[in-house]
Scaffold this motif. Sequence first.
Motif, PDB file in Angstrom:
ATOM      1  N   LEU A  86       0.629  -1.160  -0.304  1.00  0.00           N
ATOM      2  CA  LEU A  86       0.083   0.070   0.101  1.00  0.00           C
ATOM      3  C   LEU A  86       0.658   1.599   0.329  1.00  0.00           C
ATOM      4  N   GLU A  87       2.015   1.588  -0.301  1.00  0.00           N
ATOM      5  CA  GLU A  87       3.096   2.048  -0.013  1.00  0.00           C
ATOM      6  C   GLU A  87       2.921   3.632  -1.684  1.00  0.00           C
ATOM      7  N   GLU A  88       2.360   2.978  -2.536  1.00  0.00           N
ATOM      8  CA  GLU A  88       2.660   3.421  -3.697  1.00  0.00           C
ATOM      9  C   GLU A  88       2.301   4.719  -4.171  1.00  0.00           C
ATOM     10  N   PHE A 129      -6.772 -10.017 -14.900  1.00  0.00           N
ATOM     11  CA  PHE A 129      -7.364  -8.182 -14.567  1.00  0.00           C
ATOM     12  C   PHE A 129      -8.052  -7.826 -15.637  1.00  0.00           C
ATOM     13  N   ILE A 130      -7.353  -7.816 -16.973  1.00  0.00           N
ATOM     14  CA  ILE A 130      -8.563  -6.796 -18.464  1.00  0.00           C
ATOM     15  C   ILE A 130      -9.658  -7.777 -18.261  1.00  0.00           C
ATOM     16  N   LYS A 131     -10.354  -8.888 -17.616  1.00  0.00           N
ATOM     17  CA  LYS A 131     -11.335  -9.571 -17.686  1.00  0.00           C
ATOM     18  C   LYS A 131     -11.936  -8.851 -16.304  1.00  0.00           C
ATOM     19  N   ILE A 132     -11.582  -9.163 -15.269  1.00  0.00           N
ATOM     20  CA  ILE A 132     -11.588  -8.360 -13.608  1.00  0.00           C
ATOM     21  C   ILE A 132     -12.402  -7.044 -13.306  1.00  0.00           C
ATOM     22  N   GLN A 133     -11.238  -5.917 -14.187  1.00  0.00           N
ATOM     23  CA  GLN A 133     -11.571  -4.525 -14.559  1.00  0.00           C
ATOM     24  C   GLN A 133     -13.201  -4.717 -15.239  1.00  0.00           C
ATOM     25  N   LYS A 134     -12.918  -5.038 -16.565  1.00  0.00           N
ATOM     26  CA  LYS A 134     -14.349  -4.403 -16.980  1.00  0.00           C
ATOM     27  C   LYS A 134     -15.421  -5.574 -17.333  1.00  0.00           C
ATOM     28  N   GLU A 135     -15.021  -6.205 -15.798  1.00  0.00           N
ATOM     29  CA  GLU A 135     -16.565  -6.520 -14.977  1.00  0.00           C
ATOM     30  C   GLU A 135     -17.204  -6.206 -13.795  1.00  0.00           C
ATOM     31  N   ASN A 136     -15.945  -5.112 -13.572  1.00  0.00           N
ATOM     32  CA  ASN A 136     -15.902  -4.157 -12.395  1.00  0.00           C
ATOM     33  C   ASN A 136     -15.107  -2.655 -12.666  1.00  0.00           C
ATOM     34  N   LYS A 137     -16.043  -1.281 -12.961  1.00  0.00           N
ATOM     35  CA  LYS A 137     -14.415  -0.344 -12.899  1.00  0.00           C
ATOM     36  C   LYS A 137     -14.131  -0.115 -12.066  1.00  0.00           C
ATOM     37  N   PHE A 138     -14.895  -0.124 -10.417  1.00  0.00           N
ATOM     38  CA  PHE A 138     -14.053  -0.049  -9.310  1.00  0.00           C
ATOM     39  C   PHE A 138     -13.034  -0.874  -9.377  1.00  0.00           C
ATOM     40  N   ILE A 139     -12.359  -1.860  -9.318  1.00  0.00           N
ATOM     41  CA  ILE A 139     -11.490  -2.348  -9.832  1.00  0.00           C
ATOM     42  C   ILE A 139      -9.996  -1.764  -9.963  1.00  0.00           C
ATOM     43  N   LEU A 140     -10.517  -1.269 -11.812  1.00  0.00           N
ATOM     44  CA  LEU A 140      -9.571  -0.890 -11.950  1.00  0.00           C
ATOM     45  C   LEU A 140      -9.505   0.759 -11.225  1.00  0.00           C
ATOM     46  N   LYS A 141     -10.151   1.317 -11.132  1.00  0.00           N
ATOM     47  CA  LYS A 141     -10.443   2.966 -10.473  1.00  0.00           C
ATOM     48  C   LYS A 141      -9.454   2.327  -9.100  1.00  0.00           C
ATOM     49  N   TYR A 142      -9.774   1.481  -8.684  1.00  0.00           N
ATOM     50  CA  TYR A 142      -8.565   1.028  -7.767  1.00  0.00           C
ATOM     51  C   TYR A 142      -6.903   1.320  -7.234  1.00  0.00           C
ATOM     52  N   MET A 143      -6.898   0.011  -8.448  1.00  0.00           N
ATOM     53  CA  MET A 143      -5.547  -0.142  -8.599  1.00  0.00           C
ATOM     54  C   MET A 143      -4.725   1.071  -9.877  1.00  0.00           C
ATOM     55  N   ASP A 144      -5.623   1.976  -9.977  1.00  0.00           N
ATOM     56  CA  ASP A 144      -5.356   3.346 -10.522  1.00  0.00           C
ATOM     57  C   ASP A 144      -4.495   4.217  -9.523  1.00  0.00           C
ATOM     58  N   LEU A 145      -5.690   3.784  -8.436  1.00  0.00           N
ATOM     59  CA  LEU A 145      -5.396   4.448  -7.359  1.00  0.00           C
ATOM     60  C   LEU A 145      -4.378   3.753  -6.254  1.00  0.00           C
ATOM     61  N   LEU A 146      -4.058   2.988  -5.866  1.00  0.00           N
ATOM     62  CA  LEU A 146      -2.577   2.576  -6.035  1.00  0.00           C
ATOM     63  C   LEU A 146      -1.071   2.305  -6.299  1.00  0.00           C
ATOM     64  N   GLY A 147      -1.801   2.890  -7.636  1.00  0.00           N
ATOM     65  CA  GLY A 147      -0.419   2.492  -8.100  1.00  0.00           C
ATOM     66  C   GLY A 147      -0.112   1.235  -8.804  1.00  0.00           C
ATOM     67  N   HIS A 148      -0.759   0.152  -8.919  1.00  0.00           N
ATOM     68  CA  HIS A 148      -0.839  -1.263  -8.954  1.00  0.00           C
ATOM     69  C   HIS A 148      -0.768  -1.173 -10.547  1.00  0.00           C
ATOM     70  N   PHE A 149       0.129  -1.335 -11.889  1.00  0.00           N
ATOM     71  CA  PHE A 149       0.263  -1.117 -13.212  1.00  0.00           C
ATOM     72  C   PHE A 149       1.009  -1.966 -13.591  1.00  0.00           C
ATOM     73  N   ASP A 150       1.247  -3.632 -12.707  1.00  0.00           N
ATOM     74  CA  ASP A 150       1.698  -4.243 -13.145  1.00  0.00           C
ATOM     75  C   ASP A 150       0.957  -5.097 -14.535  1.00  0.00           C
ATOM     76  N   PHE A 151       0.051  -5.354 -14.535  1.00  0.00           N
ATOM     77  CA  PHE A 151      -0.944  -5.165 -15.193  1.00  0.00           C
ATOM     78  C   PHE A 151      -2.746  -5.358 -15.877  1.00  0.00           C
ATOM     79  N   GLY A 152      -3.368  -5.873 -16.059  1.00  0.00           N
ATOM     80  CA  GLY A 152      -4.954  -5.725 -16.330  1.00  0.00           C
ATOM     81  C   GLY A 152      -5.053  -4.075 -17.571  1.00  0.00           C
ATOM     82  N   LEU A 153      -5.906  -3.472 -17.978  1.00  0.00           N
ATOM     83  CA  LEU A 153      -6.483  -1.930 -18.648  1.00  0.00           C
ATOM     84  C   LEU A 153      -5.438  -0.358 -18.030  1.00  0.00           C
ATOM     85  N   ASN A 154      -4.622  -0.965 -17.253  1.00  0.00           N
ATOM     86  CA  ASN A 154      -4.172   0.083 -16.550  1.00  0.00           C
ATOM     87  C   ASN A 154      -2.617  -0.263 -16.361  1.00  0.00           C
ATOM     88  N   HIS A 155      -1.477  -1.257 -17.164  1.00  0.00           N
ATOM     89  CA  HIS A 155      -0.157  -1.802 -16.964  1.00  0.00           C
ATOM     90  C   HIS A 155       0.260  -0.823 -17.521  1.00  0.00           C
TER      91      HIS A 155
END
Length: 334
Positions: free
Chosen positions: A108-110, A200-226
Amino acid sequence: IIHKLALSNKNIIKLLFKIEKFFFLKKKTIHEKNYFITGLARSGTTQLLNLLHNTGKFSSFTYSDMPFIFSPNIWNKFRSVFKNEIIEKTERAHRDGIKIDLNSPEALEEPIWMHLKENKYIHNNYVKNHDLSDKDVNFYKQIINLIKIKYQKERYLSKNNFNILRLKSLLDFFPESYFFIVFRNPLEQSYSLYKQHINFIKIQKENKFILKYMDLLGHFDFGLNHKYYSFDNESSIEINPSSLNYWLKIWLDVYKYALKFQDNKNIHFICYEQLSERKEKYFEKFIPNDEDIINKINFKDFKNKNKNIEKSSFDKILLDESLTLYETLKKYEY
């Protein structure tokens, strides 16, 4: 909305942090032998984090600290109203068998670095390595001390894959700490990154909050925000995450950069396969002078999840280079 306010609104962060310091940061924590786990995602960093955290010897961010990571003690006081809440362990979104609950440690540091650097190292398709200032690190050390105060353990345990971007500065500012760079067979790790990207592309398309959540946490390892890693010079990469070779190139870039720090006495390269095979014996030299931690490590839930990946799936030149680097990294273990 609450997550966005708590993690990215500068005024809210400054206000809560100021209040947090006033009430809780009344004494300095001088123990500097902290532990920093980093490396490319899917290398085993989370398993290592759990192994160490489960010894009960570390303070670390946990899921319960979300979303008020800049004011963990205030948030803890508020949450204590609901102290009887019971949340059962569930498998995390990666679907990799690792189960979590509110007390599980998490990266949770990023958002701290995103706040301090004003997202300037984050670009459209990549994240850039950068230096830290005295002011940056002073803020970070205060956060560390607040986490130590909350969890009442002198050692701080960090897991942050993107700390590789600021590794040089962290080594300079934390000369008494240990830095564990975890790596894994490049075929296995690249394939795992590729599979998680699809997952994560599949998960983030099904649930937009997860994409926003990963953006806020700076989790850019994979998925739509990679975003890929860019070191030193403006490196470029053919952006095609649907190719296994794309992930293999990222593996090469990250660990080539990490190897530049091979002679630093505080750097310890950790091979996932060797750790999986040797387990308890691996730790005989793993954590210098901290036998009280070594004796409490429990490998009950540690599993080698490697599969046999076909080499023919990868570009031969890239593969040969990565396997050579993999063998070189193993020579610098511990």
